[in-house]
Design a protein around this motif. Structure first.
Motif, PDB file in Angstrom:
ATOM      1  N   ARG A  63     -20.158  35.435   7.230  1.00 54.58           N
ATOM      2  CA  ARG A  63     -20.633  34.145   7.863  1.00 54.58           C
ATOM      3  C   ARG A  63     -19.617  34.128   9.150  1.00 54.58           C
ATOM      4  O   ARG A  63     -18.439  34.399   9.000  1.00 54.58           O
ATOM      5  N   TYR A 122     -17.294  23.616  11.348  1.00 52.71           N
ATOM      6  CA  TYR A 122     -18.284  23.445  10.161  1.00 52.71           C
ATOM      7  C   TYR A 122     -19.668  24.088  10.518  1.00 52.71           C
ATOM      8  O   TYR A 122     -20.623  24.020   9.612  1.00 52.71           O
ATOM      9  N   THR A 123     -19.777  24.585  11.835  1.00 53.81           N
ATOM     10  CA  THR A 123     -21.109  24.848  12.185  1.00 53.81           C
ATOM     11  C   THR A 123     -21.369  26.457  12.116  1.00 53.81           C
ATOM     12  O   THR A 123     -20.483  27.142  12.405  1.00 53.81           O
ATOM     13  N   VAL A 124     -22.315  26.771  11.232  1.00 50.87           N
ATOM     14  CA  VAL A 124     -22.589  28.189  10.872  1.00 50.87           C
ATOM     15  C   VAL A 124     -23.392  28.772  12.086  1.00 50.87           C
ATOM     16  O   VAL A 124     -24.403  28.186  12.345  1.00 50.87           O
ATOM     17  N   ARG A 126     -18.412  31.135  11.738  1.00 51.39           N
ATOM     18  CA  ARG A 126     -18.844  29.615  12.109  1.00 51.39           C
ATOM     19  C   ARG A 126     -17.688  29.099  13.102  1.00 51.39           C
ATOM     20  O   ARG A 126     -16.610  29.843  13.182  1.00 51.39           O
ATOM     21  N   GLU A 127     -18.080  28.170  13.822  1.00 46.92           N
ATOM     22  CA  GLU A 127     -17.109  27.336  14.693  1.00 46.92           C
ATOM     23  C   GLU A 127     -17.177  26.022  14.012  1.00 46.92           C
ATOM     24  O   GLU A 127     -17.891  25.389  14.094  1.00 46.92           O
ATOM     25  N   GLU A 175     -25.244  34.063   9.683  1.00 51.55           N
ATOM     26  CA  GLU A 175     -25.186  34.593   8.457  1.00 51.55           C
ATOM     27  C   GLU A 175     -25.924  36.017   8.241  1.00 51.55           C
ATOM     28  O   GLU A 175     -26.953  36.189   8.960  1.00 51.55           O
TER      29      GLU A 175
END
Length: 177
Positions: free
Chosen positions: A116, A121-123, A118-119, A126
């Motif tokens: 995963r 809480y933005t994925v 992410r930045e 994946e």
């Protein structure tokens, strides 16, 4: 992206897998990141960050390192603070390598691998390494500095069949289709 975009600023690369079956040697996956100078963005890495290391300026570091996949949640976690990375760096290539100890291992023999990126809480992406099952290592992302100083994210896996030292030396070179 529009003119107001700040680009990608700080990312987390997280990796997890299930432990090896009872009686089998442990499976050890490692997240690695290599930086490339603007003067030679496809040459040798300026430096490589992996287990037991961090970038000279502290902008790339491992938060968690597992040697067997027995942790709860994400077993390996690396943070890259792109917004703090010196302007002389134009690319950061991130990869995952399987340590080759007693047995030759490829992704097909890793139980339930997951990635995963992410930045906040933005994925951003994946993956489960299904496209590189015969590989011993894979690049998983490339971050590229734009002319205005912002960073773009380019996801995608590209498998390698190299030992860890060779992989980290060649992971940022252009790939032949």
């Amino acid at each position: 992206m529009n003119g107001l975009s700040k680009g990608i600023r700080k990312v987390e690369i997280a990796l997890k897998w299930d432990p090896s079956a009872a009686g089998e040697p442990p499976t050890d996956l490692d997240v690695v990141a290599a930086t490339y100078l603007a003067s030679d963005p496809y040459g040798d890495p300026a430096y490589v960050v992996h287990f037991d290391s961090r970038s000279p300026d502290g902008t790339i570091y491992l938060n968690r390192d597992s040697t067997d996949g027995k942790g709860f949640g994400w077993d390996e976690v690396m943070t890259i603070e792109l917004d703090r990375l010196d302007a002389r760096y134009a690319r950061v290539v991130v990869g995952v390598v399987i340590q080759q100890r007693t047995d030759h291992r490829t992704f097909v023999s890793v139980i339930n691998p997951a990635l995963r990126i992410r930045e906040g809480y933005t994925v951003l992406t994946e993956d489960d390494f299904g496209s590189v099952l015969g590989a011993t290592a894979s690049t998983v992302a490339v971050f590229v500095r734009q002319d205005g100083g912002t960073w773009d994210f380019h996801p995608g896996l590209h498998g390698f069949e190299d030992d860890p030292a060779t992989f980290t030396a060649t992971m940022g070179r252009p790939h032949n289709p």
